[in-house]
Design a protein around this motif. Sequence first.
Motif, PDB file in Angstrom:
ATOM      1  N   UNK A 106      -8.727  17.119 -34.763  1.00  0.00           N
ATOM      2  CA  UNK A 106      -8.064  18.271 -34.554  1.00  0.00           C
ATOM      3  C   UNK A 106      -7.005  18.578 -35.992  1.00  0.00           C
ATOM      4  N   UNK A 107      -6.905  19.565 -36.711  1.00  0.00           N
ATOM      5  CA  UNK A 107      -6.066  19.629 -37.622  1.00  0.00           C
ATOM      6  C   UNK A 107      -5.861  21.342 -37.634  1.00  0.00           C
ATOM      7  N   UNK A 150      -2.367  16.610 -25.273  1.00  0.00           N
ATOM      8  CA  UNK A 150      -2.588  17.853 -26.201  1.00  0.00           C
ATOM      9  C   UNK A 150      -1.977  17.871 -27.573  1.00  0.00           C
ATOM     10  N   UNK A 151      -2.592  18.071 -28.680  1.00  0.00           N
ATOM     11  CA  UNK A 151      -1.972  18.255 -29.922  1.00  0.00           C
ATOM     12  C   UNK A 151      -1.367  19.604 -30.001  1.00  0.00           C
ATOM     13  N   UNK A 197       2.940  28.763 -29.024  1.00  0.00           N
ATOM     14  CA  UNK A 197       2.402  27.323 -29.429  1.00  0.00           C
ATOM     15  C   UNK A 197       0.895  27.372 -28.951  1.00  0.00           C
ATOM     16  N   UNK A 198       0.070  26.624 -29.759  1.00  0.00           N
ATOM     17  CA  UNK A 198      -1.094  26.392 -29.301  1.00  0.00           C
ATOM     18  C   UNK A 198      -1.281  24.953 -28.848  1.00  0.00           C
ATOM     19  N   UNK A 199      -2.053  24.855 -27.655  1.00  0.00           N
ATOM     20  CA  UNK A 199      -2.416  23.524 -26.761  1.00  0.00           C
ATOM     21  C   UNK A 199      -3.757  23.148 -27.146  1.00  0.00           C
ATOM     22  N   UNK A 200      -3.996  22.062 -27.837  1.00  0.00           N
ATOM     23  CA  UNK A 200      -5.465  21.719 -28.046  1.00  0.00           C
ATOM     24  C   UNK A 200      -5.731  20.396 -27.187  1.00  0.00           C
ATOM     25  N   UNK A 235     -14.941  21.057 -28.491  1.00  0.00           N
ATOM     26  CA  UNK A 235     -15.853  21.219 -27.341  1.00  0.00           C
ATOM     27  C   UNK A 235     -15.067  21.837 -26.117  1.00  0.00           C
ATOM     28  N   UNK A 236     -13.514  21.814 -26.232  1.00  0.00           N
ATOM     29  CA  UNK A 236     -12.820  22.215 -25.114  1.00  0.00           C
ATOM     30  C   UNK A 236     -12.316  23.554 -24.990  1.00  0.00           C
ATOM     31  N   UNK A 237     -11.927  23.887 -23.759  1.00  0.00           N
ATOM     32  CA  UNK A 237     -11.063  25.115 -23.586  1.00  0.00           C
ATOM     33  C   UNK A 237      -9.570  24.728 -24.208  1.00  0.00           C
ATOM     34  N   UNK A 238      -8.796  25.747 -24.566  1.00  0.00           N
ATOM     35  CA  UNK A 238      -7.573  25.498 -25.285  1.00  0.00           C
ATOM     36  C   UNK A 238      -6.672  26.754 -25.065  1.00  0.00           C
TER      37      UNK A 238
END
Length: 308
Positions: free
Chosen positions: A11-12, A42-43, A52-55, A96-99
């Motif tokens: 993730x970047x 989470x990143x 804020x985005x949670x990955x 591959x994931x929901x975020x």
Amino acid sequence: MAGLHDDEIPIDADLVRALVAATLPQYAGLDVRPLGASGSTNALFRLGSDLVVRMPRQPGGSAIEKEARWLPMIERELSVAVPAVVARGTPGLGYPESWSVNRYLEGSLPTVTADRMPPEGPRHGLADDLARLIGQLHAIEVPDGALHDDELTWYRGGPLGDVDDSFRRSVAASREIDGLGLDLDTALRVWDQILEATRGSDPAPSWYHGDLLAENLLVRDGRLSAVLDFGTLGVGDPSVDLVAAWEVLDPESRATFRRAVDVDDATWQRAMGWALYIAFVTFPYYWDTMPARCADRRAMAHAVLATG
């Protein structure tokens, strides 16, 4: 983002920027930059000034659906802010994931006490705030659907004895860590005492946060202002939510906290056990990759051993 797990998803900021543009065009064009306080689950990336985005860092690590279902009911009963989900993103571009996109909350993380008095003196106000939050959360009615929701069942809401083998393995692994600075034989003795003291205690299930540690608390002017990351929200034994007493509270304010939460001895002992367990499972896994987290957990373990 630096990798923490063997199955870490790359993730970047470029990926986040592209995913936002592709699936949430209303936020396209907002500045994307890593948030320094990203956690192990989470990143985190700032999106503009207010979001804020949670990955999720690992496959299967998303708690987005659980939070979207239950957090609106939980947050309206709490007296502090929580990071409300304002949008959900879907897998794409190889990710591959929901975020999720959440509201950004201002505040600072509380410093860890290591069982010493903080420079500003006893944290009685923070102790009262934590007790109030925990009382509010644990008093929320648990609907039948939550009692039978597998997503709300986690080991931290189960019997402390179920993690006995895991604790002993973690202590054994910790003997190989240079500079840990904890008496491991004392840790095993205190753990055995806690298990014996809590044997047969059977608390009624309630809501619990599951990860009320310094890195998930925000303070302003010494008072609790927000609680972060409800990905571990569950239903079970809520004693795990008391662990912050040994991480962010000095001995005087810990006494204030205990009076305010008004729990019995068995609950307090289980909470001590969870604080010790969470600390020791952290050391072997994160010693080389998250030294700040390990320092905080070492302080928490020290506080338990000093009072155990």
